[in-house]
Design an enzyme around this catalytic site. Structure first.
Site, PDB file in Angstrom:
ATOM      1  N   GLU A  44       0.890  -1.343  -0.068  1.00  0.00           N
ATOM      2  CA  GLU A  44       0.063  -0.031   0.078  1.00  0.00           C
ATOM      3  C   GLU A  44       0.864   1.334  -0.014  1.00  0.00           C
ATOM      4  O   GLU A  44       1.993   1.409   0.920  1.00  0.00           O
ATOM      5  CB  GLU A  44      -0.987  -0.222   1.384  1.00  0.00           C
ATOM      6  CG  GLU A  44      -1.751   1.083   1.362  1.00  0.00           C
ATOM      7  CD  GLU A  44      -2.716   1.074   2.732  1.00  0.00           C
ATOM      8  OE1 GLU A  44      -3.591   1.990   2.872  1.00  0.00           O
ATOM      9  OE2 GLU A  44      -2.491  -0.002   3.398  1.00  0.00           O
ATOM     10  N   LYS A 122      -8.993   3.230  -2.906  1.00  0.00           N
ATOM     11  CA  LYS A 122      -9.452   2.547  -1.578  1.00  0.00           C
ATOM     12  C   LYS A 122     -10.798   3.142  -1.157  1.00  0.00           C
ATOM     13  O   LYS A 122     -10.841   4.397  -1.299  1.00  0.00           O
ATOM     14  CB  LYS A 122      -8.449   2.923  -0.724  1.00  0.00           C
ATOM     15  CG  LYS A 122      -8.647   2.267   0.930  1.00  0.00           C
ATOM     16  CD  LYS A 122      -7.530   2.448   1.610  1.00  0.00           C
ATOM     17  CE  LYS A 122      -7.369   1.729   2.952  1.00  0.00           C
ATOM     18  NZ  LYS A 122      -6.163   1.811   3.710  1.00  0.00           N
ATOM     19  N   CYS A 159      -5.864  -2.868   1.883  1.00  0.00           N
ATOM     20  CA  CYS A 159      -5.872  -2.828   3.323  1.00  0.00           C
ATOM     21  C   CYS A 159      -7.301  -3.159   3.967  1.00  0.00           C
ATOM     22  O   CYS A 159      -8.165  -3.918   3.839  1.00  0.00           O
ATOM     23  CB  CYS A 159      -5.108  -1.718   3.892  1.00  0.00           C
ATOM     24  SG  CYS A 159      -4.478  -1.989   5.581  1.00  0.00           S
TER      25      CYS A 159
END
Length: 570
Positions: A44, A122, A159
């Site tokens: 990430e 994200k 994540c």
């Protein structure tokens, strides 16, 4: 069944060092290409480093990180590279590679054959604990995007997206994903790994698809990223487990079934099936480690990376003959090597001969340089200078605290002269209740034990001594004392650490009220006193150096309370 060859690069990157990160990513891309990987996963925000914090507010930084993305895209070959980047977002949520003032997203870019073939933003932005992503990023709006890689439909997420049930990965499976790829910057704390495995297993078993979880490794300020990347099959069995606290490059051939969804892949980044012989590489999972070993390894990695990434090669540690400074010195040697650690013992009239001998013996066992600077005369001169101001009052806390402040000044002088970072030696129990001297033993560039309770300090010392007894047994077994006045013991000012640490864990890490802690069986007077000490000393902790986070709630980024605070309700 079809097979997709997935490569993972669990690597240690540097926040803001774009040239360094680009070079590391390029190396990984070349390696994955040589391995015939269909897809390569990188951590990430690998390009800017994680977490970049307020750097993403700076337009020049975001532009530079996008410039690196363009360079990496030009380097991309037949392997699809999934790499973390700060992307700009058009109004309405779609990604753009323009260089304007659009909002930014925490993104994963898919690079293939010289081009940026797709960008995933994200969707779920954590805003708790150490995470402040809603401060910086716009949430993605296309959670179900799926890409075609070598004829296999893949879902890419980042994540937090995989940490909640029915999140973006579930939408991707519904859209036809046959394998889920999740890139992470997930920091360590005790028990965190078991949480990760539960979330990944839930996603794999419920969706009936394999999951690849690629995590960052390395230290960044207070945070330590422990790696431990996982490849899990559709049955919930771990096919590969990367080591913890170490860099790792791995390749695993993953069998995938028919897609559950009916929709075709939304965006294509096609790779022809590998022409290299199938290797079906599935290395054995790394053996499990006990929690105390993981804590120790986190401290070593966190200290070593903080020192190196901030331009130092050597450190200096004040050795008192006590267990905290001994453990700090051992961690420093394990992190940096014996030639990079200087010990300094600074005895006063109140220092016991046993403590001096223990410091000397520790230095001998570690093979580090030890300088001895007696502070008795300096202490007398300070007292003489202050005699009129102190007005012949009784010897007390002011005189006690002069001694660590003299020691702190000497250590900082050595640091300035020799460019050696001072490592403070205080632990979490002391920091919690203010049993530490501001501008004295709290002085330093880093406090490696800042999130380590005193009872855990003893456990760590015992664990480290299993392989070889580097910490003298007398150092571990003798009653702890600051040795700032005759006959002083820590228990003169504090409850026994066995009691204190349980109360601190409940009050600080679990946010339990005084009443709840008392109901759990603790004496009300002790709990009330400890809670008051914790609250009263917030001002000291704000001025303390950073240190490695090992618990779910550390001082600093995790626990944020006002300094000026009249609430005493627990």
């Amino acid at each position: 069944m079809e097979t997709i060859r997935v490569a993972g690069a669990q690597i240690n990157l540097r926040v803001g060092d774009l040239a360094h990160n680009e070079a590391r990513i390029r190396d990984a891309m070349s390696w994955a290409e040589a391995e015939g990987a269909d897809v390569l996963l990188l951590p990430e925000l690998a390009i800017p480093g994680y977490p970049p914090e307020d750097l993403v507010i700076r337009r020049g930084f975001v532009d530079a990180n996008l410039g690196v993305l363009d360079e990496l895209a030009g380097h991309a070959g037949s392997t699809v590279t999934v790499v973390g980047v700060v992307s700009r977002v058009r109004p309405g949520g779609s990604a753009t590679d323009g260089r304007d003032s659009f909002p930014v997203a925490n993104a994963a870019a898919l690079l293939h054959q010289g081009q940026i073939r797709g960008i995933y933003n994200k969707v779920l932005l954590p805003n708790y604990g150490v995470f402040d992503e809603q401060r910086y990023f716009v949430a993605g709006s296309v959670p179900g995007a799926v890409w075609n890689v070598g004829g296999v439909a893949v879902g890419v997420s980042i994540c937090e997206d995989i940490w909640v049930p029915d999140g973006p990965p579930s939408a991707q499976v519904a859209a036809g994903a046959q394998v889920l790829l999740n890139i992470n910057g997930s920091p360590f704390h005790v028990s965190k790994d078991a949480e990760r495995v539960r979330h990944i297993e839930r996603e794999a078993v419920n969706a009936r698809v394999p999951v690849v979880y690629l995590n960052l490794v390395g230290g960044q300020d207070e945070l330590v990223f422990d790696g431990g990347s996982i490849v899990m099959d559709r049955e919930g069995s771990i096919q590969y487990r990367a080591p913890r606290f170490e860099e790792d490059l791995f390749v695993v051939d993953i069998e995938v079934g028919e897609p559950a969804g009916k929709r075709e892949a939304a965006t294509v980044a096609r790779v022809e099936p590998s022409t290299l012989p199938s290797k079906l590489r599935s290395p054995s999972p790394a053996p499990a480690a006990e929690p105390i070993e993981l804590i120790y390894r986190a401290l070593v990695l966190g200290l070593g990376d903080y020192v190196r990434k901030n331009g130092f090669s050597k450190v200096v540690v004040g050795l008192s003959g006590g267990i905290d400074s001994a453990l700090t010195a051992v961690i420093a040697v394990d992190a940096l090597g014996r030639d990079s650690v200087r010990g300094v013992t600074m005895p006063s009239a109140f220092s016991s001969q046993g403590s001096i001998r223990d410091s000397e013996e520790l230095a001998r066992r570690l093979g580090i340089r030890l300088d001895r600077i007696a502070i008795g005369d300096l202490f007398d001169e300070y007292r003489d200078a202050l005699e009129a101001v102190f007005a012949s009052s009784e010897f007390g806390v002011a005189e006690e605290n002069l001694q660590p402040r003299i020691r702190g000044t000497l250590l900082m002088g050595i640091s300035n002269k020799h460019n050696e970072m001072v490592i403070a030696t205080g632990n979490k129990s002391e920091m919690a209740v203010g049993y530490a001297t501001l501008y004295g033993d709290m002085a330093g560039g880093y406090a490696v034990l800042k999130d380590v309770l005193k009872t855990t300090v003893y456990e760590l010392a015992d664990w480290r001594n299993r392989a070889e007894e580097v910490i003298p047994e007398e150092t571990i077994r003798k009653p702890p004392s600051a040795e700032l006045r005759p006959g002083q013991l820590d228990t003169d000012s504090l409850p026994p650490y066995e009691v204190l640490d349980e109360v601190l864990a409940a009050y600080i890490e679990e946010d339990r009220s005084i009443d709840a802690i008392v109901d759990a069986g603790f004496d009300r007077a002790v709990v009330t006193r400890v809670a008051a000490m914790v609250d009263r000393n917030e001002y000291k902790r704000r001025q303390a150096p950073p240190g490695v986070k090992i618990t779910p709630k550390a001082f600093g980024r995790d626990r944020r309370l006002p300094i000026t605070n009249g609430w005493r309700g627990g």
